[in-house]
Motif scaffolding. Structure first.
Motif, PDB file in Angstrom:
ATOM      1  N   GLY A 141       0.885  -1.192  -0.101  1.00  0.00           N
ATOM      2  CA  GLY A 141      -0.081  -0.011   0.082  1.00  0.00           C
ATOM      3  C   GLY A 141       0.824   1.368   0.111  1.00  0.00           C
ATOM      4  N   ARG A 182      -3.338   3.951  -3.954  1.00  0.00           N
ATOM      5  CA  ARG A 182      -4.121   3.059  -4.935  1.00  0.00           C
ATOM      6  C   ARG A 182      -3.570   3.231  -6.449  1.00  0.00           C
ATOM      7  N   CYS A 233      -0.117  -5.526 -11.637  1.00  0.00           N
ATOM      8  CA  CYS A 233      -1.490  -4.905 -11.447  1.00  0.00           C
ATOM      9  C   CYS A 233      -2.627  -5.511 -11.661  1.00  0.00           C
ATOM     10  N   SER A 258      -8.869  -3.719 -12.276  1.00  0.00           N
ATOM     11  CA  SER A 258      -8.589  -2.912 -11.160  1.00  0.00           C
ATOM     12  C   SER A 258      -9.058  -1.339 -11.384  1.00  0.00           C
ATOM     13  N   GLY A 264       0.919   5.179  -8.102  1.00  0.00           N
ATOM     14  CA  GLY A 264      -0.376   5.048  -7.402  1.00  0.00           C
ATOM     15  C   GLY A 264      -0.344   6.588  -6.815  1.00  0.00           C
ATOM     16  N   THR A 265      -1.424   6.462  -5.972  1.00  0.00           N
ATOM     17  CA  THR A 265      -1.807   7.950  -5.568  1.00  0.00           C
ATOM     18  C   THR A 265      -1.027   8.490  -4.716  1.00  0.00           C
TER      19      THR A 265
END
Ligand SMILES: NC(=O)c1ccc[n+]([C@@H]2O[C@H](COP(=O)([O-])OP(=O)(O)OC[C@H]3O[C@@H](n4cnc5c(N)ncnc54)[C@H](O)[C@@H]3O)[C@@H](O)[C@H]2O)c1
Length: 353
Positions: free
Chosen positions: A139, A143, A189, A220, A261-262
Motif C-alpha cells: 500500500g 491506490r 497490476c 482494477s 499510485g496515488t
C-alpha cells in the motif's frame, strides 16, 4: 536425500539453460535429454545423460519424475498432452501454445487429469518481481492508477537470419517477447481486461511487426501504456536492466516499468521508490521521499527449476499455472487483433476462465 529426476526435451537455446540449472540443482538432477536433432548429441554427452529421439522413447526406457518441454511452440500442446497422459509433471516453456484455442484444449486435459503443469514464465520467480509485488501490496504507493512499461531493444540481423520463422507470422516480438511482459504486468497490476494497439513494420519491412504501441486497461481500473520494439537501439527492456541474464549488457540507470499510485511510484528494476511522506504533502510542488528498495538478486531460471522440483514432488502448486499461461496468451492475441483492426479488444468476459 533422493533427487528429483528431470528430463529436458529440446536441447536448443533455452533447453541448454534448463539442462544447466537441473545439473547444478541441489534437489533435482538431469536424467535425460530428448531431441531428434544430431546437434543434441554433444550436450547430452557432455552432461553424461542418455539422449532419446522422442518422448515416447524416453517414457518407454527411462521414465523421469518430470519433463521440461523446451521445444518449438507448435509442439507444446501435443507434447504436454503426451506427458499428462503418462502422469508426468511438466514444465512447459512459454508461450503455452501457438493459439488460444490449443491452450484451451490443454487446460481441459490438465484439469481433467489434475495434472502438475508449470508454465515457463521464469520471471515469475524473479526476486525483483517478488519485491516489486510486495511494495505494491504494502500500500506504500497508495491506490494504483498507472503503469508504464517498455521492451525496447535492437535485435541484430543474425537473429532473424539464423531462424527465419522469427520474422514470419507466428514470430515477431508480440509473441516472442511481449508475453513475458504481460505476465509481469499481470503480477503487478492484476488482470488485463482491454487493449488497444498500433503496430508498425516500417523499419524492418518484415511480415511481422517490429514496433508496437499498446494501451492496457486492468480490471482494477489501472491504465497502462507499453512500448515494444525489436528495432529500437534502446536499453529500456527487462533483459538490459534486470542483471538477471549475464548474456545481456545491463544499464543501472534505466528502468523498464514504472508503477504509479496515488501516494507514490516505483521504478523497476532499479527499485527507486518515490513517496509522499504525509497525505498532506501530496503535491507536485512538494518533494518526494526518495529511497531504493533493497533486494537480493538471483537467477530466476535456477529458482524456477527448484520450484518445478517441488511441483513434481507434490510439495507446491505451480506458481504459473496453465490458466496463467492461457491468460497471457489471450492478452497477446488480443493485442495482435487490436493492431490489425484498430479496435479496442475487450477481454473481460473470459480473461480468468
Ligand atoms: N523462457 C524464456 O526466456 C525463453 C527463451 C527462449 C525460448 N523460449 C521458448 O522455448 C522454446 C524453445 O525455444 P528455443 O529458442 O530454445 O528454440 P531452439 O530452436 O533453439 O530449440 C528447440 C529444440 O527443440 C528440438 N526439437 C525439435 N523437435 C523436437 C521433438 N519432437 N522433441 C524434442 N525436441 C525437439 C530442436 O531440435 C531444438 O534443439 C520456445 O517455445 C520458446 O518460445 C523461452
Amino acid at each position: 536425500m533422493t533427487t528429483t529426476r528431470i528430463a529436458v526435451a529440446g536441447a536448443g537455446y533455452i533447453g541448454l539453460a534448463h539442462m544447466g540449472v537441473a545439473r547444478s540443482s541441489p534437489t533435482c538432477t538431469l536424467s535425460a535429454v530428448v531431441d531428434p536433432s544430431p546437434s543434441a548429441r554433444a550436450p547430452a554427452e557432455q552432461a553424461g545423460v542418455p539422449l532419446y529421439a522422442s518422448l515416447a522413447e524416453l517414457l518407454a526406457k527411462d521414465r523421469p519424475d518430470g519433463v521440461v518441454l523446451a521445444t518449438p511452440n507448435v509442439l507444446h500442446v501435443p507434447q504436454a498432452l503426451e506427458c499428462i497422459a503418462a502422469g508426468l509433471a511438466v514444465l512447459l516453456e512459454k508461450p503455452i501454445a501457438p493459439t488460444v484455442a490449443e491452450a484451451e484444449q490443454l487446460l481441459c486435459a490438465a484439469d481433467a487429469a489434475n495434472a502438475r503443469v508449470l508454465i515457463g514464465h521464469h520471471r515469475a520467480h524473479s526476486p525483483i518481481m517478488a519485491k516489486a509485488c510486495e511494495v505494491v501490496a504494502s500500500g506504500r504507493l497508495g491506490r494504483l492508477v498507472a503503469v508504464m512499461g517498455s521492451a525496447t531493444f535492437f535485435k541484430p540481423h543474425e537473429y532473424f537470419a539464423d531462424a527465419p520463422w522469427r520474422s514470419q507470422p507466428g514470430g515477431g516480438p508480440i509473441l516472442i517477447n511481449l508475453i513475458h511482459e504481460v505476465h509481469n504486468l499481470r503480477m503487478l497490476c492484476g488482470e488485463i481486461v482491454a487493449v488497444q494497439a498500433f503496430a508498425s513494420n516500417a523499419t524492418r519491412g518484415a511480415a511481422v511487426e517490429d514496433t508496437v504501441a499498446i494501451n492496457l486497461r486492468f480490471a482494477s481500473g489501472v491504465l497502462g501504456s507499453f512500448m515494444l520494439s525489436d528495432t529500437a537501439a534502446c536499453a529500456r527492456s527487462w533483459e538490459q536492466t534486470s542483471q538477471e541474464n549475464p548474456a545481456y549488457p545491463s544499464y543501472a540507470d534505466e528502468d523498464c516499468y514504472v508503477v504509479a499510485g496515488t501516494h507514490g511510484s516505483l521504478s523497476v528494476p532499479t527499485m527507486r521508490l518515490k513517496t509522499y511522506a504525509r497525505p498532506g504533502d501530496r503535491s507536485w510542488w512538494k518533494p518526494f521521499e526518495c529511497s531504493v528498495v533493497g533486494l537480493q538478486r538471483a537467477d530466476p531460471l535456477t529458482l524456477q527449476m527448484e520450484h518445478f522440483g517441488a511441483v513434481v514432488r507434490g510439495e507446491a502448486a505451480p506458481r504459473v499455472s496453465v490458466r496463467d499461461g492461457l491468460a497471457n496468451l489471450r492478452v497477446t492475441e488480443a493485442i495482435v487483433q487490436a493492431a490489425r483492426s484498430g479496435a479496442t479488444i475487450e477481454l473481460s468476459s473470459h480473461s480468468s476462465s
